[in-house]
Design a protein around this motif. Structure first.
Motif, mmCIF file in Angstrom:
data_model
loop_
_atom_site.group_PDB
_atom_site.id
_atom_site.type_symbol
_atom_site.label_atom_id
_atom_site.label_comp_id
_atom_site.label_asym_id
_atom_site.label_seq_id
_atom_site.Cartn_x
_atom_site.Cartn_y
_atom_site.Cartn_z
ATOM 1 N N PRO A 1 0.823 -1.233 0.000
ATOM 2 C CA PRO A 1 0.000 0.000 0.000
ATOM 3 C C PRO A 1 0.842 1.262 0.000
ATOM 4 N N ILE A 2 2.036 1.215 0.614
ATOM 5 C CA ILE A 2 2.901 2.403 0.615
ATOM 6 C C ILE A 2 3.269 2.784 -0.815
ATOM 7 N N ARG A 3 3.684 1.794 -1.589
ATOM 8 C CA ARG A 3 4.116 2.070 -2.958
ATOM 9 C C ARG A 3 2.936 2.562 -3.810
ATOM 10 N N ARG A 4 1.792 1.921 -3.641
ATOM 11 C CA ARG A 4 0.631 2.301 -4.450
ATOM 12 C C ARG A 4 0.166 3.715 -4.105
ATOM 13 N N ILE A 5 0.046 4.009 -2.818
ATOM 14 C CA ILE A 5 -0.426 5.338 -2.400
ATOM 15 C C ILE A 5 0.605 6.406 -2.726
ATOM 16 N N THR A 6 1.870 6.090 -2.510
ATOM 17 C CA THR A 6 2.928 7.050 -2.823
ATOM 18 C C THR A 6 2.925 7.420 -4.299
ATOM 19 N N ASN A 7 2.679 6.451 -5.132
ATOM 20 C CA ASN A 7 2.619 6.710 -6.572
ATOM 21 C C ASN A 7 1.498 7.701 -6.910
ATOM 22 N N GLU A 8 0.327 7.520 -6.296
ATOM 23 C CA GLU A 8 -0.794 8.433 -6.551
ATOM 24 C C GLU A 8 -0.536 9.815 -5.945
ATOM 25 N N VAL A 9 0.082 9.844 -4.775
ATOM 26 C CA VAL A 9 0.404 11.129 -4.132
ATOM 27 C C VAL A 9 1.384 11.922 -4.998
ATOM 28 N N ASN B 1 -7.534 14.298 -0.610
ATOM 29 C CA ASN B 1 -7.631 12.839 -0.710
ATOM 30 C C ASN B 1 -6.279 12.167 -0.458
ATOM 31 N N SER B 2 -5.225 12.754 -0.999
ATOM 32 C CA SER B 2 -3.888 12.200 -0.777
ATOM 33 C C SER B 2 -3.517 12.253 0.702
ATOM 34 N N THR B 3 -3.852 13.341 1.346
ATOM 35 C CA THR B 3 -3.585 13.450 2.788
ATOM 36 C C THR B 3 -4.350 12.378 3.555
ATOM 37 N N ALA B 4 -5.613 12.167 3.190
ATOM 38 C CA ALA B 4 -6.412 11.133 3.850
ATOM 39 C C ALA B 4 -5.838 9.742 3.584
ATOM 40 N N ASP B 5 -5.323 9.529 2.368
ATOM 41 C CA ASP B 5 -4.713 8.231 2.046
ATOM 42 C C ASP B 5 -3.503 7.946 2.925
ATOM 43 N N VAL B 6 -2.621 8.954 3.046
ATOM 44 C CA VAL B 6 -1.401 8.746 3.837
ATOM 45 C C VAL B 6 -1.749 8.619 5.322
ATOM 46 N N LYS B 7 -2.722 9.390 5.771
ATOM 47 C CA LYS B 7 -3.161 9.282 7.169
ATOM 48 C C LYS B 7 -3.707 7.877 7.449
ATOM 49 N N TRP B 8 -4.500 7.355 6.502
ATOM 50 C CA TRP B 8 -5.011 5.982 6.638
ATOM 51 C C TRP B 8 -3.866 4.983 6.636
ATOM 52 N N LEU B 9 -2.890 5.248 5.790
ATOM 53 C CA LEU B 9 -1.728 4.363 5.708
ATOM 54 C C LEU B 9 -1.035 4.258 7.065
ATOM 55 N N THR C 1 -7.914 -2.021 10.227
ATOM 56 C CA THR C 1 -8.677 -0.802 9.987
ATOM 57 C C THR C 1 -9.684 -1.047 8.878
ATOM 58 N N LEU C 2 -10.964 -0.889 9.197
ATOM 59 C CA LEU C 2 -12.013 -1.145 8.216
ATOM 60 C C LEU C 2 -12.484 0.126 7.528
ATOM 61 N N SER C 3 -11.959 1.289 7.940
ATOM 62 C CA SER C 3 -12.299 2.530 7.238
ATOM 63 C C SER C 3 -11.652 2.513 5.854
ATOM 64 N N LEU C 4 -12.233 3.278 4.936
ATOM 65 C CA LEU C 4 -11.756 3.254 3.560
ATOM 66 C C LEU C 4 -11.028 4.540 3.215
ATOM 67 N N PRO C 5 -9.822 4.452 2.681
ATOM 68 C CA PRO C 5 -9.132 5.648 2.180
ATOM 69 C C PRO C 5 -9.729 6.025 0.832
ATOM 70 N N PRO C 6 -9.601 7.269 0.426
ATOM 71 C CA PRO C 6 -10.149 7.685 -0.871
ATOM 72 C C PRO C 6 -9.633 6.857 -2.041
ATOM 73 N N ILE C 7 -8.389 6.394 -1.962
ATOM 74 C CA ILE C 7 -7.818 5.636 -3.073
ATOM 75 C C ILE C 7 -8.566 4.330 -3.310
ATOM 76 N N ALA C 8 -9.245 3.821 -2.278
ATOM 77 C CA ALA C 8 -9.968 2.553 -2.390
ATOM 78 C C ALA C 8 -11.476 2.746 -2.387
ATOM 79 N N SER C 9 -11.929 3.945 -2.677
ATOM 80 C CA SER C 9 -13.369 4.209 -2.619
ATOM 81 C C SER C 9 -14.143 3.373 -3.629
ATOM 82 N N ASN C 10 -13.523 3.062 -4.754
ATOM 83 C CA ASN C 10 -14.185 2.237 -5.758
ATOM 84 C C ASN C 10 -13.895 0.750 -5.592
#
Length: 593
Positions: free
Chosen positions: A66-74, A116-124, A135-144
């Motif tokens: 997830p770090i690599r995937r989220i970092t890429n989008e950020v 959204n990127s901030t929320a993704d990293v915070k979730w990370l 953690t069952l909450s959803l980050p924006p990157i996984a909303s779909n």
């Protein structure tokens, strides 16, 4: 590929650098100053979370998917923000405004992306908290695709959470894997196998090991995923756990072995190379008293003493795998006592699972079949087939059937393991014949007949009791059993068998021909029956039974249909018809006609 090989720190350094540049460029803005200030504020917050992630990676090994995937989008978002704020470094004029086509709408879009990127990293950061659980909450990157976020969270927890959270997460992955094939594929692709194997190997909790083994079992339902487990040191870990764990863990691990061996020949052979057959046979043979098989021995041979010694050795070695730690003796004794106190139903389940694992390991594999027969497994299997009922008896019969099938094409294995005069060979064959003679259920009778058929070349001509038992099943009301008996008799009567003539005479002597004719009328396939009839015609063509059954007419009538499907049988049919023509009354005239 090169990007994937970067360290996590290198992955995070680029978005941190971009965030700093966004902040600096926003401070230099000459137009849209308020909008740039808002972007700088978002970039500052995002940068703080990114730096917190870097600090976390320096203190421990993190689950990096997830770090690599989220970092890429950020990184993409920050690059877009930097491009936007750089357009605002000059004082506005009409021409530049027209050329840049920058509007408040652009700022709103980028601002939303940064949020959204901030929320993704915070979730990370939240999924890497060992005291927080999955953690069952959803980050924006996984909303779909919420399943992706749950898989990331569960895998991260298994890798770094406390014990109970790791158990909960492994159970959750097991349940996700049951839902559909996409979930299984996602778990494997997101590197979920390694943490599960680690939990299975290193945990001192039986509950944790069971959760990990169950998740792996649910994942391992096709060859590709089994191979992914096997190449990730899964085979070695499974063998180690099977030899050292409590019985209730061993049940789940043995089931995993069965599934992996059944679906992937690479894993099947790797298990053999790691000698997994030994702990399986030991568990299968617990409570089996081998010296009760003394009647299988010639009285004047010294083997009875060796059987007793074998039994004692197995009793001593049942727990020998458990005593290799620093305080080996005391720990081994404790585990031995723990095993003795296990409920009978747990022991029964373990035996069933181990028997199935041996069955799947032996199937079509010479390496594993040799390793199994080099132990005292055949004696154990014979005794269990004699004493037990139900699933355990069936699994043992299936194991014997697969061992015999491998031995059919390997003379050395037949000679060493299934020699009818050896204690193990005689005990096993006696039990197979007993099942064939006394039982009527297809799951018991069919593997027994198949095993006898595979061993057809080991039986001497004078041992006609084998033929008698098989011929009797030619008339069985269950067509599947009758056809299987026909296939087995074909292996006794085929020219490749040195004693084919004597065996063919025995088939006729025990009234096999009338039963064979009845089966020909009831079975739609008829191929195996016609082959057996050809073999009988070749070896006992002058038999009155064949003449009375009008074997010549039947073969000539069936030849055209059979040879259209199996041209390789043309020579066999021609020889059989020729033999019958020579011997049977009126055969020559019939042949001319």
């Amino acid at each position: 590929m090169a990007e994937e090989e970067k360290s996590i720190q290198d992955e995070l350094s680029l978005p941190i650098l971009l965030a700093d540049r966004v902040i600096k460029s926003a401070q230099e803005a000459e137009s849209y100053k308020q909008e740039c200030t808002d972007l700088a504020r978002h970039a500052t917050q995002l940068s703080q979370f990114l730096r917190a992630t870097v600090r976390l990676t320096q203190s421990q090994s993190l689950y990096d998917k997830p770090i690599r995937r989220i970092t890429n989008e950020v990184t993409k978002t920050l690059d877009r923000a930097l491009t936007l704020v750089r357009k605002c470094r000059h004082k506005p004029n009409l021409l530049r405004h027209v050329l840049s086509i920058t509007s408040t709408t652009d700022f709103r879009k980028v601002s939303t992306l940064l949020e959204n990127s901030t929320a993704d990293v915070k979730w990370l950061l939240s999924i890497f908290d060992p005291d927080a659980g999955p953690t069952l909450s959803l980050p924006p990157i996984a909303s779909n695709d919420p399943i992706m976020a749950w898989v990331w969270s569960y895998i991260a927890t298994i890798q770094m959470g406390n014990l109970q959270y790791r158990i909960d997460a492994a159970q959750a992955l097991a349940n996700l894997a049951l839902d559909n094939d996409r979930n299984k594929k996602m778990i494997v692709e997101e590197n979920g196998v390694a943490p599960l194997l680690k939990l299975l190997k290193e945990s001192s909790s039986a509950e944790a090991q069971i959760a990990a083994a169950t998740a792996l079992y649910n994942l391992a339902d096709d060859e590709e995923r089994v191979r992914a487990i096997a190449i990730d040191l899964g085979v070695q870990i499974v063998v180690k756990v099977l030899t050292e764990s409590p019985m209730r863990v061993q049940i789940h691990v043995a089931n995993l072995v069965s599934r992996m061996a059944d679906l992937d020949t690479y894993a099947q052979e790797e298990f053999g190379r790691e000698n997994i057959t030994r702990p399986l046979v030991i568990n299968l043979g617990m409570d089996v008293v081998l010296d009760e098989l003394k009647d299988a021995q010639p009285r004047k041979t010294p083997s009875l003493h060796s059987l007793v010694q074998i039994n004692k050795e197995m009793a001593r070695n049942q727990f020998s795998f458990h005593s290799n730690s620093m305080d080996g003796s005391s720990r081994g004794n404790k585990k031995e006592k723990d095993r003795e106190l296990e409920p009978p139903e747990v022991k029964a389940k373990l035996k069933i699972s181990c028997a199935m694992a041996l069955w799947k390991l032996a199937k079509g594999c010479l390496l594993n079949s040799r390793k199994i027969t080099e132990t005292k497994a055949l004696l154990c299997l014979a005794k269990i087939i004699e004493k037990e009922k139900g699933e355990l008896q069936i699994n043992c019969l299936m194991t014997v059937m697969e061992l015999a099938a491998v031995a059919e094409s390997n003379a050395e294995l037949r000679r060493l393991a299934f020699k009818p005069t050896s204690p193990a060979g005689k005990a096993l064959i006696d039990q197979l014949l007993r099942v064939i003679n006394e039982e009527s259920d297809a799951p018991l009778v069919i593997p027994s007949i198949k095993a006898i058929g595979s061993l057809a070349r080991t039986f001497p001509a004078k041992d006609t009791r084998i033929i008698e038992h098989i011929v009797a099943k030619l008339g069985h009301r269950n067509t599947d059993i009758a056809v299987e008996a026909c296939i087995a008799l074909g292996k006794f009567a085929c020219p490749d068998n040195f004693n084919c003539v004597e065996h063919s005479k025995a088939v006729v002597e025990f009234d096999g021909v009338p039963k064979l004719m009845n089966l020909l009328r009831s079975d739609r396939g008829q191929l195996h029956e016609l082959q057996l009839l050809c073999y009988l015609a070749l070896h006992v063509g002058n038999s009155k039974a064949l003449e009375q059954a009008r074997a010549l007419s039947i073969l000539e009538g069936a030849a055209r249909h059979v040879l259209a499907q199996r041209p390789d049988l043309r020579e066999l049919f021609a020889k059989a018809i020729h033999h019958l023509t020579l011997y049977q009354t009126g055969g020559h005239m019939h042949r001319q006609a």
